[in-house]
Scaffold this motif. Structure first.
Motif, PDB file in Angstrom:
ATOM      1  N   GLY A 257       0.807  -1.208   0.000  1.00 25.60           N
ATOM      2  CA  GLY A 257       0.000   0.000   0.000  1.00 25.60           C
ATOM      3  C   GLY A 257       0.845   1.265   0.000  1.00 25.60           C
ATOM      4  O   GLY A 257       2.057   1.231   0.211  1.00 25.60           O
ATOM      5  N   ARG A 258       0.180   2.419  -0.233  1.00 21.11           N
ATOM      6  CA  ARG A 258       0.846   3.720  -0.287  1.00 21.11           C
ATOM      7  C   ARG A 258       0.048   4.728   0.532  1.00 21.11           C
ATOM      8  O   ARG A 258      -1.086   4.465   0.927  1.00 21.11           O
ATOM      9  CB  ARG A 258       0.938   4.239  -1.730  1.00 21.11           C
ATOM     10  CG  ARG A 258       1.716   3.379  -2.691  1.00 21.11           C
ATOM     11  CD  ARG A 258       1.579   3.954  -4.095  1.00 21.11           C
ATOM     12  NE  ARG A 258       2.419   3.280  -5.071  1.00 21.11           N
ATOM     13  CZ  ARG A 258       2.117   2.148  -5.674  1.00 21.11           C
ATOM     14  NH1 ARG A 258       0.979   1.535  -5.393  1.00 21.11           N
ATOM     15  NH2 ARG A 258       2.937   1.606  -6.550  1.00 21.11           N
TER      16      ARG A 258
ATOM     17  N   LEU B  84       5.244   9.886  -0.511  1.00 23.44           N
ATOM     18  CA  LEU B  84       3.787   9.752  -0.513  1.00 23.44           C
ATOM     19  C   LEU B  84       3.298   8.771  -1.569  1.00 23.44           C
ATOM     20  O   LEU B  84       2.190   8.235  -1.463  1.00 23.44           O
ATOM     21  CB  LEU B  84       3.134  11.123  -0.737  1.00 23.44           C
ATOM     22  CG  LEU B  84       3.450  12.208   0.304  1.00 23.44           C
ATOM     23  CD1 LEU B  84       2.816  13.526  -0.101  1.00 23.44           C
ATOM     24  CD2 LEU B  84       2.970  11.785   1.688  1.00 23.44           C
ATOM     25  N   TYR B  85       4.095   8.528  -2.605  1.00 14.51           N
ATOM     26  CA  TYR B  85       3.683   7.678  -3.724  1.00 14.51           C
ATOM     27  C   TYR B  85       4.426   6.340  -3.751  1.00 14.51           C
ATOM     28  O   TYR B  85       4.270   5.570  -4.699  1.00 14.51           O
ATOM     29  CB  TYR B  85       3.914   8.408  -5.052  1.00 14.51           C
ATOM     30  CG  TYR B  85       3.177   9.724  -5.156  1.00 14.51           C
ATOM     31  CD1 TYR B  85       1.879   9.779  -5.655  1.00 14.51           C
ATOM     32  CD2 TYR B  85       3.766  10.910  -4.740  1.00 14.51           C
ATOM     33  CE1 TYR B  85       1.192  10.978  -5.740  1.00 14.51           C
ATOM     34  CE2 TYR B  85       3.089  12.123  -4.827  1.00 14.51           C
ATOM     35  CZ  TYR B  85       1.803  12.151  -5.323  1.00 14.51           C
ATOM     36  OH  TYR B  85       1.129  13.346  -5.395  1.00 14.51           O
ATOM     37  N   ILE B  86       5.234   6.074  -2.747  1.00 24.45           N
ATOM     38  CA  ILE B  86       6.073   4.872  -2.724  1.00 24.45           C
ATOM     39  C   ILE B  86       5.429   3.805  -1.848  1.00 24.45           C
ATOM     40  O   ILE B  86       4.923   4.116  -0.759  1.00 24.45           O
ATOM     41  CB  ILE B  86       7.485   5.224  -2.206  1.00 24.45           C
ATOM     42  CG1 ILE B  86       8.176   6.154  -3.204  1.00 24.45           C
ATOM     43  CG2 ILE B  86       8.329   3.983  -1.980  1.00 24.45           C
ATOM     44  CD1 ILE B  86       9.536   6.625  -2.757  1.00 24.45           C
ATOM     45  N   PRO B  87       5.439   2.532  -2.278  1.00 26.16           N
ATOM     46  CA  PRO B  87       4.877   1.459  -1.445  1.00 26.16           C
ATOM     47  C   PRO B  87       5.547   1.383  -0.082  1.00 26.16           C
ATOM     48  O   PRO B  87       6.731   1.694   0.074  1.00 26.16           O
ATOM     49  CB  PRO B  87       5.160   0.198  -2.274  1.00 26.16           C
ATOM     50  CG  PRO B  87       5.264   0.680  -3.674  1.00 26.16           C
ATOM     51  CD  PRO B  87       5.873   2.041  -3.593  1.00 26.16           C
ATOM     52  N   ILE B  88       4.780   0.965   0.913  1.00 24.95           N
ATOM     53  CA  ILE B  88       5.286   0.920   2.295  1.00 24.95           C
ATOM     54  C   ILE B  88       6.477  -0.036   2.399  1.00 24.95           C
ATOM     55  O   ILE B  88       7.422   0.220   3.151  1.00 24.95           O
ATOM     56  CB  ILE B  88       4.146   0.504   3.240  1.00 24.95           C
ATOM     57  CG1 ILE B  88       3.104   1.621   3.303  1.00 24.95           C
ATOM     58  CG2 ILE B  88       4.672   0.185   4.634  1.00 24.95           C
ATOM     59  CD1 ILE B  88       1.870   1.285   4.112  1.00 24.95           C
ATOM     60  N   GLY B  89       6.464  -1.130   1.651  1.00 24.42           N
ATOM     61  CA  GLY B  89       7.594  -2.055   1.686  1.00 24.42           C
ATOM     62  C   GLY B  89       8.887  -1.395   1.233  1.00 24.42           C
ATOM     63  O   GLY B  89       9.957  -1.658   1.782  1.00 24.42           O
ATOM     64  N   VAL B  90       8.800  -0.512   0.224  1.00 25.75           N
ATOM     65  CA  VAL B  90       9.989   0.217  -0.233  1.00 25.75           C
ATOM     66  C   VAL B  90      10.410   1.247   0.814  1.00 25.75           C
ATOM     67  O   VAL B  90      11.602   1.489   1.012  1.00 25.75           O
ATOM     68  CB  VAL B  90       9.708   0.889  -1.588  1.00 25.75           C
ATOM     69  CG1 VAL B  90      10.943   1.625  -2.085  1.00 25.75           C
ATOM     70  CG2 VAL B  90       9.290  -0.140  -2.622  1.00 25.75           C
ATOM     71  N   LEU B  91       9.448   1.852   1.506  1.00 25.19           N
ATOM     72  CA  LEU B  91       9.780   2.782   2.589  1.00 25.19           C
ATOM     73  C   LEU B  91      10.518   2.065   3.718  1.00 25.19           C
ATOM     74  O   LEU B  91      11.414   2.633   4.348  1.00 25.19           O
ATOM     75  CB  LEU B  91       8.512   3.446   3.128  1.00 25.19           C
ATOM     76  CG  LEU B  91       7.760   4.378   2.161  1.00 25.19           C
ATOM     77  CD1 LEU B  91       6.505   4.928   2.833  1.00 25.19           C
ATOM     78  CD2 LEU B  91       8.651   5.508   1.699  1.00 25.19           C
ATOM     79  N   VAL B  92      10.146   0.807   3.964  1.00 25.43           N
ATOM     80  CA  VAL B  92      10.877   0.011   4.959  1.00 25.43           C
ATOM     81  C   VAL B  92      12.321  -0.176   4.526  1.00 25.43           C
ATOM     82  O   VAL B  92      13.263  -0.044   5.330  1.00 25.43           O
ATOM     83  CB  VAL B  92      10.189  -1.360   5.166  1.00 25.43           C
ATOM     84  CG1 VAL B  92      11.049  -2.268   6.035  1.00 25.43           C
ATOM     85  CG2 VAL B  92       8.815  -1.175   5.794  1.00 25.43           C
ATOM     86  N   TYR B  93      12.516  -0.491   3.232  1.00 30.48           N
ATOM     87  CA  TYR B  93      13.878  -0.618   2.698  1.00 30.48           C
ATOM     88  C   TYR B  93      14.636   0.697   2.848  1.00 30.48           C
ATOM     89  O   TYR B  93      15.794   0.726   3.287  1.00 30.48           O
ATOM     90  CB  TYR B  93      13.806  -1.021   1.224  1.00 30.48           C
ATOM     91  CG  TYR B  93      15.141  -1.011   0.509  1.00 30.48           C
ATOM     92  CD1 TYR B  93      15.951  -2.146   0.478  1.00 30.48           C
ATOM     93  CD2 TYR B  93      15.602   0.134  -0.135  1.00 30.48           C
ATOM     94  CE1 TYR B  93      17.175  -2.139  -0.173  1.00 30.48           C
ATOM     95  CE2 TYR B  93      16.826   0.153  -0.786  1.00 30.48           C
ATOM     96  CZ  TYR B  93      17.609  -0.979  -0.796  1.00 30.48           C
ATOM     97  OH  TYR B  93      18.821  -0.956  -1.441  1.00 30.48           O
ATOM     98  N   TRP B  94      14.007   1.801   2.483  1.00 30.23           N
ATOM     99  CA  TRP B  94      14.642   3.121   2.525  1.00 30.23           C
ATOM    100  C   TRP B  94      15.020   3.498   3.951  1.00 30.23           C
ATOM    101  O   TRP B  94      16.111   4.003   4.218  1.00 30.23           O
ATOM    102  CB  TRP B  94      13.684   4.152   1.934  1.00 30.23           C
ATOM    103  CG  TRP B  94      14.352   5.285   1.231  1.00 30.23           C
ATOM    104  CD1 TRP B  94      15.659   5.667   1.339  1.00 30.23           C
ATOM    105  CD2 TRP B  94      13.765   6.181   0.293  1.00 30.23           C
ATOM    106  NE1 TRP B  94      15.908   6.745   0.528  1.00 30.23           N
ATOM    107  CE2 TRP B  94      14.761   7.071  -0.119  1.00 30.23           C
ATOM    108  CE3 TRP B  94      12.477   6.308  -0.228  1.00 30.23           C
ATOM    109  CZ2 TRP B  94      14.516   8.101  -1.026  1.00 30.23           C
ATOM    110  CZ3 TRP B  94      12.235   7.319  -1.137  1.00 30.23           C
ATOM    111  CH2 TRP B  94      13.247   8.202  -1.533  1.00 30.23           C
TER     112      TRP B  94
END
Length: 366
Positions: A176-177, A244-254
């Protein structure tokens, strides 16, 4: 209106470029999906195959593997930034001397970089190498949110893609985003905003620590320092809006990779700070408290870095003349000869042959 053949050429080039980019990204999709699936198999027996915690730990494992492989490049990045800071007084001297001649200034600056063994591009390598991985992870999770498998391992295991598509962590979907707000403000938005704020704060602390603790006072003035101060606030703002437009899984990586960078940077600055900085003064006090000589340690480190650098070209005086081509002084050659001794034995004699002089120097003697 553009002619038809120009329109067809534009779309043809665009299609070719997209095809090339797709072909280049396929191996990265394969590697990213493979690492995530492998980590998922390792964590599944502990927390379950379909739990969000398992997938979060899989993404964190991906960060650990990638950043461990990039440690040598990160060390090179920090050392390159350190050397760039140390030669800033020489760069400013060149700017004052050749400020009106931009071409000559560029030549002299590159010459200074070669003599000092500094590579400005080295500070960008870790970030550049991580960008394709970040993009691949974004595309993999974006595909999972849409039910489109990307990466060989997700295509061969559709049940894993379905598990990732519906995996939740603290009631938020990893696929999700924050935007769009199709179902109102909920767990996805809370989790996404929390991660965005945290990773932005970590990035700001990381850059601020680098500027305040590991930069000499003279490096904090001038055009380059102003650019760094602008980037100190610009990058976090970019993080804030792009997240705001990035999937939550990618935010975890970041978020995880930012924490890794902050810890790695602290260790390097703590143990090998730039001379003339607050971190260096603290390091000197710690070394003296341990009964060690910080001056001797720094001299040994500097000598080691000099040995690892490529030796600079040695030019003859003729090279300094305007319009003359630089010549390289050739070193002497050591030759070995075998002589027979009086008792019938053999003795190896080394003879230093004088260095061969450049052609211009020989003409001057004539």
């Amino acid at each position: 209106m553009a002619p038809l053949h120009e329109v067809l050429l534009f779309f043809g080039l665009k299609s070719a470029f997209m095809g090339f980019a797709h072909a280049v990204m396929q191996p990265i999709y394969w590697a990213v999906s493979g690492l995530i699936v492998l980590a998922h198999k390792l964590w599944s027996p502990l927390f379950g195959a379909d739990t969000g915690l398992t997938w979060v730990l899989s993404i964190v494992t991906l960060v650990i593997v990638i950043r461990t492989l990039l440690i040598p490049l990160f060390v090179k990045q920090i050392n390159s930034a350190r050397d760039m800071q140390l030669i800033q007084p020489k760069v400013r001297a060149l700017q004052e001397k050749y400020g009106s001649d931009r071409e000559r200034l560029g030549q002299e600056t590159m010459k200074l970089y070669r003599e000092e063994g500094v590579n400005p591009a080295a500070s960008c390598l870790p970030a550049l190498l991580q960008m394709p991985i970040f993009l691949a992870l974004f595309r993999v999770l974006d595909g999972a949110s849409r039910g489109i498998p990307r990466g060989t391992f997700f295509r061969e295991n559709p049940e894993l893609m379905t598990s990732l598509q519906h995996a939740t962590f603290l009631k938020a979907q990893l696929a999700g985003r924050f935007l769009p707000l199709d179902h109102g403000f909920g767990a996805n938005q809370i989790m996404a905003m929390t991660l965005i704020v945290l990773m932005t704060a970590v990035l700001f602390i990381q850059q601020k620590e680098l500027m305040v603790r590991n930069m000499p006072p003279e490096a904090l003035v001038g055009p380059m320092a102003q650019q760094q101060k602008m980037m100190l606030y610009m990058f976090p703002i970019m993080y804030l809006f792009s997240g705001l437009y990035i999937p939550i899984g990618v935010l975890v990586y970041w978020m995880t990779t930012n924490l890794w960078t902050l810890a790695q940077q602290y260790i390097l600055i703590h143990n090998n700070p730039t001379p003339g900085t607050p971190a260096y003064i603290d390091w000197q006090e710690r070394m003296r408290a341990k009964g060690k000589d910080p001056v001797k340690i720094e001299a040994e480190r500097r000598a080691k870095r000099q040995r690892n650098r490529v030796p600079a070209t040695v030019a003859t005086p003729a090279a300094n003349e305007e319009g003359a081509k630089p010549t390289v002084a050739r070193q002497g050659v050591t030759r070995q000869t075998v002589r027979r001794t009086a008792d019938g034995g053999q003795q190896v004699v080394q003879r230093q042959q004088p260095a061969r002089q450049p052609r211009q120097a020989r003409k001057k003697k004539k």
